[in-house]
Design a protein around this motif. Structure first.
Motif, short mmCIF file in Angstrom:
data_model
loop_
_atom_site.label_atom_id
_atom_site.label_comp_id
_atom_site.label_asym_id
_atom_site.label_seq_id
_atom_site.Cartn_x
_atom_site.Cartn_y
_atom_site.Cartn_z
N LEU A 273 9.11 -8.58 7.41
CA LEU A 273 10.24 -8.75 6.10
C LEU A 273 10.80 -10.41 6.70
O LEU A 273 10.58 -10.69 7.06
CB LEU A 273 11.60 -7.90 6.58
CG LEU A 273 11.21 -6.19 6.00
CD1 LEU A 273 12.53 -5.29 6.26
CD2 LEU A 273 10.22 -5.97 4.62
N GLY A 274 11.27 -10.73 5.62
CA GLY A 274 11.91 -12.08 5.82
C GLY A 274 10.79 -13.11 4.90
O GLY A 274 9.70 -13.02 3.92
N ILE A 275 11.12 -14.35 4.78
CA ILE A 275 10.59 -15.22 4.66
C ILE A 275 8.85 -16.13 5.06
O ILE A 275 7.85 -16.49 4.13
CB ILE A 275 10.71 -16.73 3.98
CG1 ILE A 275 11.73 -17.16 5.55
CG2 ILE A 275 12.50 -16.27 3.06
CD1 ILE A 275 12.36 -18.62 5.75
N GLN A 276 8.44 -15.30 6.24
CA GLN A 276 7.37 -14.90 6.09
C GLN A 276 6.08 -14.81 6.00
O GLN A 276 6.40 -14.44 5.36
CB GLN A 276 7.72 -14.85 8.16
CG GLN A 276 7.18 -13.34 7.99
CD GLN A 276 8.58 -12.85 8.20
OE1 GLN A 276 9.97 -13.45 8.18
NE2 GLN A 276 8.45 -11.38 9.06
N GLN A 277 4.96 -15.52 5.70
CA GLN A 277 4.25 -15.17 5.33
C GLN A 277 3.03 -13.81 6.37
O GLN A 277 2.73 -14.28 7.13
CB GLN A 277 2.86 -15.77 4.40
CG GLN A 277 1.86 -15.18 3.79
CD GLN A 277 2.34 -15.64 3.08
OE1 GLN A 277 3.15 -16.02 2.11
NE2 GLN A 277 1.01 -15.68 1.32
N ASN A 278 2.52 -12.62 5.05
CA ASN A 278 1.80 -12.18 6.55
C ASN A 278 0.15 -11.88 5.89
O ASN A 278 0.54 -12.44 4.36
CB ASN A 278 2.13 -10.20 6.07
CG ASN A 278 3.90 -10.45 6.50
OD1 ASN A 278 4.11 -10.31 7.71
ND2 ASN A 278 5.10 -10.50 5.91
N LYS A 279 -0.32 -11.59 6.03
CA LYS A 279 -1.44 -11.27 5.80
C LYS A 279 -2.42 -10.15 5.63
O LYS A 279 -2.70 -9.93 7.00
CB LYS A 279 -2.23 -12.27 6.78
CG LYS A 279 -2.23 -14.56 6.41
CD LYS A 279 -3.43 -15.20 7.00
CE LYS A 279 -2.69 -16.00 6.76
NZ LYS A 279 -3.58 -17.95 7.59
N ILE A 280 -3.28 -9.86 4.70
CA ILE A 280 -3.87 -7.92 4.80
C ILE A 280 -5.47 -8.58 4.67
O ILE A 280 -5.68 -8.97 3.40
CB ILE A 280 -3.20 -7.34 3.77
CG1 ILE A 280 -1.33 -7.13 4.50
CG2 ILE A 280 -3.78 -6.56 3.71
CD1 ILE A 280 -0.58 -6.69 3.56
N GLU A 281 -5.58 -8.00 5.25
CA GLU A 281 -7.32 -8.29 5.37
C GLU A 281 -8.62 -7.05 4.09
O GLU A 281 -8.12 -5.57 4.39
CB GLU A 281 -8.12 -8.72 6.03
CG GLU A 281 -9.63 -8.61 5.89
CD GLU A 281 -10.16 -9.12 7.45
OE1 GLU A 281 -11.55 -9.41 7.40
OE2 GLU A 281 -9.45 -9.97 8.75
N LEU A 282 -9.36 -7.29 3.30
CA LEU A 282 -9.35 -5.74 3.43
C LEU A 282 -11.19 -6.10 3.35
O LEU A 282 -11.69 -7.32 3.23
CB LEU A 282 -9.44 -5.94 1.79
CG LEU A 282 -7.61 -5.97 0.96
CD1 LEU A 282 -8.24 -5.35 -0.70
CD2 LEU A 282 -7.60 -4.41 1.37
N LYS A 283 -11.66 -4.63 3.78
CA LYS A 283 -13.07 -4.88 3.94
C LYS A 283 -13.87 -4.59 2.56
O LYS A 283 -13.50 -3.24 1.57
CB LYS A 283 -13.16 -3.67 5.19
CG LYS A 283 -12.82 -4.41 6.35
CD LYS A 283 -13.40 -2.73 6.65
CE LYS A 283 -12.73 -3.55 8.97
NZ LYS A 283 -12.96 -2.94 9.79
N LYS A 284 -15.09 -5.55 2.21
CA LYS A 284 -15.87 -4.92 1.22
C LYS A 284 -16.88 -3.62 1.19
O LYS A 284 -16.86 -3.53 2.18
CB LYS A 284 -16.84 -6.01 0.68
CG LYS A 284 -16.44 -6.91 0.18
CD LYS A 284 -17.39 -8.02 -0.32
CE LYS A 284 -16.48 -9.70 -0.87
NZ LYS A 284 -17.33 -10.58 -1.30
N VAL A 285 -17.44 -2.84 0.30
CA VAL A 285 -18.01 -1.70 0.55
C VAL A 285 -19.23 -1.56 -0.39
O VAL A 285 -18.69 -2.49 -1.73
CB VAL A 285 -17.16 -0.57 0.07
CG1 VAL A 285 -16.05 -0.41 1.05
CG2 VAL A 285 -16.27 -0.59 -1.71
#
Length: 270
Positions: free
Chosen positions: A88-100
């Motif tokens: 939480l907050g103003i920092q940027q979080n990175k989420i990775e998705l995997k292709k199928v």
């Protein structure tokens, strides 16, 4: 005095629980092994509220610790992201998705008399007239299509108020019930959030080059800066109608934003 003590403790406990339930915006970007994933669907499984990533794969959504975010997009594995306090907050979080891999159904190719030339082939292609509200001359055909939040609010208000001669405007039963239950207030809040997302997307799309190259905001901070702009107390949607005024406002707020993030901006960048 002793009898009042349990009531005071109960009140403090209630206030503490309420504070814990308050959700804040979480900022994140969705990407795969190569690039960002635009238009991915994000839904908070605890609140049932959802949103989509923008063209840069970025999004924001209200959440609190222990909430679960479901991220999905066609061609990728659906991912559940567990929210923690550090996200939480103003920092940027990175989420990775995997292709199928997606298996397509078998396609049957039939013989045809097409030659490969548009001028001649169009004569052999049969088209059917599109059937829609406008072709059927239905009422309100061609009107602007309501957004999901607008449709829910419109339905919750029971449609347009009826005006009867001598009685003024008559409100629907749905409007009265939803007003009393608090549902109408919730729907208006969802509509406000949707409007906010539209404004931030407009700023990001129309002023991206100016923000990055003239104001020297680093690309990693672009989304946070745009949301910072839209959430400042002196921001008004009317600013978006005048580009010169909006550019001056962006310049003013960029200085404030850099002061709040000194780790990324040296004094000579102000």
């Amino acid at each position: 005095m002793i009898k009042q003590l349990p009531i005071t403790l109960l009140l403090l406990l209630t206030l503490q629980i309420t504070a814990q339930e308050k959700r804040k915006f979480i900022y994140a970007s969705v990407h795969d092994e190569v690039a960002s994933v635009p238009k991915a669907h994000i839904i908070n499984l605890n609140t049932k509220q959802g949103t989509f990533t923008n063209d840069n794969g970025e999004f924001r959504i209200l959440a609190k610790p222990n909430d679960s975010l479901q991220i999905s997009f066609v061609g990728y594995e659906t991912k559940i992201f567990k929210v923690e306090s550090k996200h939480l907050g103003i920092q940027q979080n990175k989420i990775e998705l995997k292709k199928v891999a997606i298996e397509l159904d078998e396609v049957e190719i039939k013989e045809h008399n097409l030659l490969g030339y548009i001028s001649s082939d169009t004569k052999h292609i049969k088209t059917e007239k599109e059937i829609n509200a406008e072709s059927l001359n239905l009422p309100y055909a061609g009107s602007r299509i309501l957004t999901p939040a607008e449709r829910r609010l419109y339905t919750g208000m029971g449609g347009r108020p009826l005006k009867l001669e001598g009685f003024g405007f008559i409100l629907s039963t749905d409007y009265i019930i939803n007003s009393i239950s608090g549902r109408l207030k919730k729907l208006k809040k969802e509509k406000a959030i949707e409007d906010s997302e539209k404004r931030t997307q407009h700023i990001g799309n129309n002023y991206r080059v100016y923000i990055l190259h003239e104001l020297k905001i680093i690309p990693e901070d672009l989304t946070r800066f745009v949301y910072f702009i839209e959430n400042t107390n002196d921001f008004s949607p009317s600013l978006l109608a005048d580009k010169i005024t909006m550019i001056s406002f962006l310049k003013l707020k960029s200085d404030e934003f850099k002061k709040l993030n000194p780790q990324n901006y040296k004094p000579n960048q102000q």
